[in-house]
Design a protein around this motif. Structure first.
Motif, PDB file in Angstrom:
ATOM      1  N   GLU A  75      46.236  34.333  36.135  1.00 57.16           N
ATOM      2  CA  GLU A  75      46.799  34.530  37.464  1.00 57.16           C
ATOM      3  C   GLU A  75      46.523  35.931  37.992  1.00 57.16           C
ATOM      4  OE1 GLU A  75      50.894  33.511  37.561  1.00 57.16           O
ATOM      5  OE2 GLU A  75      50.561  31.427  36.943  1.00 57.16           O
ATOM      6  N   ARG A  76      46.615  36.940  37.110  1.00 56.50           N
ATOM      7  CA  ARG A  76      46.376  38.312  37.560  1.00 56.50           C
ATOM      8  C   ARG A  76      44.976  38.466  38.140  1.00 56.50           C
ATOM      9  NH1 ARG A  76      47.571  42.985  33.332  1.00 56.50           N
ATOM     10  NH2 ARG A  76      49.634  42.055  33.633  1.00 56.50           N
ATOM     11  N   GLU A  77      43.985  37.828  37.496  1.00 54.91           N
ATOM     12  CA  GLU A  77      42.609  37.918  37.969  1.00 54.91           C
ATOM     13  C   GLU A  77      42.430  37.148  39.275  1.00 54.91           C
ATOM     14  OE1 GLU A  77      38.730  39.117  38.176  1.00 54.91           O
ATOM     15  OE2 GLU A  77      40.342  39.827  36.866  1.00 54.91           O
ATOM     16  N   LEU A  78      43.062  35.988  39.370  1.00 54.68           N
ATOM     17  CA  LEU A  78      42.991  35.223  40.611  1.00 54.68           C
ATOM     18  C   LEU A  78      43.622  35.994  41.777  1.00 54.68           C
ATOM     19  CD1 LEU A  78      43.860  31.608  39.391  1.00 54.68           C
ATOM     20  CD2 LEU A  78      41.665  32.402  40.284  1.00 54.68           C
ATOM     21  N   CYS A  79      44.749  36.633  41.511  1.00 58.17           N
ATOM     22  CA  CYS A  79      45.401  37.439  42.545  1.00 58.17           C
ATOM     23  C   CYS A  79      44.484  38.556  43.021  1.00 58.17           C
ATOM     24  CB  CYS A  79      46.716  38.022  42.021  1.00 58.17           C
ATOM     25  SG  CYS A  79      48.037  36.822  41.798  1.00 58.17           S
ATOM     26  N   ARG A  80      43.789  39.186  42.079  1.00 56.69           N
ATOM     27  CA  ARG A  80      42.893  40.282  42.443  1.00 56.69           C
ATOM     28  C   ARG A  80      41.723  39.768  43.272  1.00 56.69           C
ATOM     29  NH1 ARG A  80      38.252  42.406  41.231  1.00 56.69           N
ATOM     30  NH2 ARG A  80      37.773  40.801  39.674  1.00 56.69           N
ATOM     31  N   GLN A  81      41.126  38.657  42.853  1.00 50.91           N
ATOM     32  CA  GLN A  81      39.960  38.148  43.557  1.00 50.91           C
ATOM     33  C   GLN A  81      40.306  37.597  44.933  1.00 50.91           C
ATOM     34  OE1 GLN A  81      38.166  35.325  40.893  1.00 50.91           O
ATOM     35  NE2 GLN A  81      37.420  36.886  39.484  1.00 50.91           N
ATOM     36  N   LEU A  82      41.477  36.986  45.067  1.00 53.05           N
ATOM     37  CA  LEU A  82      41.872  36.406  46.339  1.00 53.05           C
ATOM     38  C   LEU A  82      42.621  37.387  47.229  1.00 53.05           C
ATOM     39  CD1 LEU A  82      43.087  32.952  44.970  1.00 53.05           C
ATOM     40  CD2 LEU A  82      41.058  33.347  46.370  1.00 53.05           C
ATOM     41  N   GLY A  83      43.082  38.490  46.648  1.00 51.56           N
ATOM     42  CA  GLY A  83      43.788  39.500  47.432  1.00 51.56           C
ATOM     43  C   GLY A  83      45.176  39.057  47.868  1.00 51.56           C
ATOM     44  N   ILE A  84      45.880  38.330  46.986  1.00 48.57           N
ATOM     45  CA  ILE A  84      47.206  37.821  47.325  1.00 48.57           C
ATOM     46  C   ILE A  84      48.180  38.139  46.197  1.00 48.57           C
ATOM     47  CG2 ILE A  84      46.355  35.960  48.811  1.00 48.57           C
ATOM     48  CD1 ILE A  84      46.634  34.053  46.478  1.00 48.57           C
TER      49      ILE A  84
END
Length: 281
Positions: A75-84
């Motif tokens: 999730e941390r990586e997804l948050c970083r890539q999506l900017g959310i």
């Protein structure tokens, strides 16, 4: 899935899981550069951020960039890539679980469902109100014109009617929430829905009004071009004169392929996104 629920930490448990995560991260990392992507997450865009995030991930699945059974990045990586934020991400992931795109594995993370299939975007004829409802937003309109007058020669030719036939003319500024999205001008034969000029289209859908009268559009020929807003359109959309707008011209047809109505919709260039799919024949 509730945003406040604490999920177990995601970890790579096997070599295969690690490969899945690396492949998925690579696919998601390309989303801002790929011409085929459904779109990046835009804070100023009318769609809620979680809807945009879900669309991006769903798009990767449907394009086959993230395979069925594959594991998503942490999730941390997804948050970083999506900017959310993580709360926004979990709402997006939860919606994808509900629609069968993803599945959650306790203690392991998020996986693409085995039944998820690559598919093309549907070429569906959808009204503004239907689009807004799908996005979870509230549509409304400021009605600028709602009247009946005689058709011109050009209008009559386009709609396959006699010149001078009474046309219903409807012009609206269309809003999603408090954001002005488009100026919509529609012309249709008044005899299709007698008394239509008395309908309050502030919140009423034109498509619904037509369907209740037994008039159902089944397809539309459309053209889209980029241009600049004149002073009138700019004022209606809250733009500066000369700002980019997308102009969509549509001629809608009924089940017998008879012309029903003509519409010209001018979208604010930074508030409209066309999503489609192209294939080589």
């Amino acid at each position: 899935m509730r945003a406040g629920r604490r999920l177990p930490a995601v970890h790579v448990g096997t070599e295969r899981d690690a490969a899945d995560v690396r492949n998925t991260m690579g696919a998601l990392a390309e989303m801002n550069d790929s011409p085929e992507t459904t779109g990046a997450v835009l804070p100023g865009y009318p769609e809620p951020l979680w809807v945009q995030a879900a669309d991006v991930i769903r798009g990767q699945v449907e394009q086959g960039l993230v395979k069925p059974g594959g594991r998503l990045p942490p999730e941390r990586e997804l948050c970083r890539q999506l900017g959310i934020s993580r709360v926004t991400l979990r709402k997006a992931l939860g919606s994808l679980v509900e629609t069968g795109v993803l599945s959650a594995s306790h203690g392991r993370g998020w996986y693409v469902s085995r039944g998820a299939q690559k598919k093309e975007w549907p070429n569906s004829l959808e009204s503004f109100s239907e689009t807004a409802s799908r996005m979870g937003l509230t549509p409304h309109s400021t009605v600028l014109t709602c009247e009946v007058s005689a058709s011109t020669i050009d209008e009559a030719e386009e709609l396959a009617i006699a010149p001078g036939t009474p046309l219903f003319r409807l012009e609206r500024v269309r809003f999603l929430g408090e954001v002005a999205i488009a100026v919509d001008q529609t012309r249709l034969r008044q005899s299709l829905v007698p008394g239509i000029e008395s309908v309050d289209f502030t919140s009423r859908s034109l498509f619904t009004t037509l369907e209740e009268a037994g008039v159902e559009p089944v397809r539309a020929d459309s053209t889209i071009e980029a241009t600049r807003a004149d002073e009138q359109v700019a004022g209606q959309l809250g733009l500066e004169a000369g700002a980019p707008v997308l102009v969509m011209r549509q001629l809608a047809f009924g089940a017998q392929q008879e012309p029903l109505f003509v519409s010209v919709i001018r979208y604010a260039g930074d508030r409209y996104r066309l999503r489609t799919s192209f294939a080589r024949s």
